[in-house]
Write an enzyme that holds these catalytic residues in place. Structure first.
Site, short mmCIF file in Angstrom:
data_model
loop_
_atom_site.label_atom_id
_atom_site.label_comp_id
_atom_site.label_asym_id
_atom_site.label_seq_id
_atom_site.Cartn_x
_atom_site.Cartn_y
_atom_site.Cartn_z
N ARG A 160 0.85 -1.21 0.00
CA ARG A 160 0.00 0.00 0.00
C ARG A 160 0.89 1.27 0.00
NH1 ARG A 160 -0.64 4.67 2.54
NH2 ARG A 160 -0.47 3.68 4.58
N ASP A 161 1.53 1.55 1.13
CA ASP A 161 2.36 2.77 1.23
C ASP A 161 3.53 2.69 0.25
OD1 ASP A 161 3.15 5.22 2.21
OD2 ASP A 161 3.23 4.59 4.30
N HIS B 40 4.18 4.70 12.98
CA HIS B 40 4.38 4.58 11.53
C HIS B 40 5.39 5.65 11.13
CE1 HIS B 40 2.67 4.08 7.31
NE2 HIS B 40 3.21 5.28 7.20
N HIS C 129 8.57 7.19 8.62
CA HIS C 129 9.30 7.21 7.35
C HIS C 129 10.74 7.60 7.67
CE1 HIS C 129 6.08 6.76 4.26
NE2 HIS C 129 5.37 6.87 5.37
N CYS D 195 3.94 9.13 0.66
CA CYS D 195 2.61 9.62 0.29
C CYS D 195 2.73 10.54 -0.91
CB CYS D 195 2.00 10.36 1.47
SG CYS D 195 0.46 11.20 1.07
N ASN E 16 9.28 4.41 3.84
CA ASN E 16 9.05 4.04 5.24
C ASN E 16 10.32 3.45 5.84
OD1 ASN E 16 6.48 3.68 3.64
ND2 ASN E 16 5.68 3.45 5.70
#
Ligand code: COA
Ligand code: ZN
Length: 306
Positions: A13-14, A204, A206, A237, A246
């Site tokens: 996803r990310d 979460h 990065h 993002c 990330n």
């Protein structure tokens, strides 16, 4: 007894959402299937967003329908609105990862709503999820700083933590969308968040400015036992200026295993999946562990000249 720390994988996803070249659906499925054997608690498979906003993940339904599910793993998806929630229910996701930013500017850029509008929209999605017995995690983007507004007052983040604690969500994630977190800030914010929220608190991060692993350590020391990470360090993002990958799953696992925590993860399988991912995206990934190998990987002594 070793203390357990859970890992949640976000690469499909990310990691994939800001890749330029479309990754074929069967490659996404194969990667999720490989990751399903690595020991994760949660795999965030995809997002049910507008296909115009995130074209890479426009195959969310097909991916969800085709993966082989390991009953030990929770398969989640990022949900931006009610429409996405309905699609995700139909696709059979186990958990919703709802998203809003604590900064107005990033929320408008990412979700085209004010924070108040997002909160109202998420409230409806939470009701729908609870009616369907689907777990809800809420991700609070830009919790450690916004690339447009700068630093974010701790109180602002904690107000949202209290708000969603009252809505009795299963989990909350404090997200460092563009790598602005630093260890003392992580300690201060997470300690207070843990006092307000008794569910699962996830961090979460990065690694945009190289502080990712230091931030994980600060989070662990503050008592956090759940982290998002991305295989190979892929991620970012597309609606946050300056966003990059990330923190790298295999590096987090390597560090926490060495420190004596039980991540339940299989590092060798992770590294082989990361090698495969390199071929899939066609370039070197940020992962330093992938280059160097684990510390158990020894080398022959260099030849002596005498
Ligand atoms: N799934 C599929 N289509 C969706 C959708 C969803 N969840 N939400 C909106 N759409 C479609 C609408 O049907 C509409 O399509 P149309 O132009 O063919 O009529 C179009 O998207 C615009 O809809 P609108 O309600 O005006 O939404 P928007 O343009 O304000 O978009 C978001 C809002 C949040 C849905 C969209 O910006 C989005 O999906 N963003 C992705 C955010 C993200 O994942 N960021 C990175 C991770 S943090
Ligand atoms: Zn992220």
């Amino acid at each position: 007894m070793k203390e357990t720390i859970a890992l949640n994988e976000v690469v499909t996803r990310d990691g994939f959402q800001s890749e330029k070249a479309f990754i074929a659906t069967h490659d996404k499925v194969a990667l999720v299937n490989a990751l399903s054997q690595c020991g994760y608690r949660v795999i965030e498979v995809t997002s049910f967003t507008s296909p115009k906003a995130i074209p890479m993940l426009s195959d969310a339904e097909e991916v969800m329908a085709t993966i082989d599910r390991n009953p030990e793993v929770v398969y989640s998806a990022l949900i931006p609105n009610l429409r996405g929630a309905q699609r995700a229910i139909d696709a059979g996701v186990d958990m919703f990862n709802l998203v809003m930013s604590v900064s107005e500017s990033h929320n408008r850029s990412n979700l085209r709503m004010s924070c108040a509008e997002s909160s109202a929209a998420l409230s409806e999605v939470i009701d729908l999820a609870h009616q369907h017995n689907i777990r809800v995690n809420v991700s609070l983007s830009t919790s450690f700083g916004c690339p447009i507004e700068g630093s974010i007052a701790k109180e602002r983040v904690l107000d949202w933590v209290s708000h969603f604690a009252q809505r009795q969500v299963w989990g909350l994630s404090l997200c460092d969308t563009t790598g602005m977190a630093y260890p003392s800030l992580v300690s201060a914010l997470t300690q207070q968040a843990l006092d307000l929220f008794t569910g699962t608190l996830t961090l979460h991060f990065h690694n945009t400015r190289g502080m990712g692993l230091a931030n994980v350590l600060a989070g662990v020391q503050a008592g956090v036992r759940s982290f998002d990470a991305s295989l190979g360090g892929l991620g970012g993002c597309p609606y946050a200026p300056g966003a990059t990958g990330n923190i790298t799953t295999e590096e987090v696992v390597h560090m926490l295993d060495l420190m004596g925590f039980d991540t339940g993860m299989q590092l060798d399988k992770l590294l082989s999946a990361a090698h495969h991912l390199t071929q899939l995206v066609g370039r070197t990934l940020p992962s330093q562990l992938l280059k160097a190998g684990p510390i158990t990987q020894l080398h022959k002594a260099p030849l002596q000249n005498h």
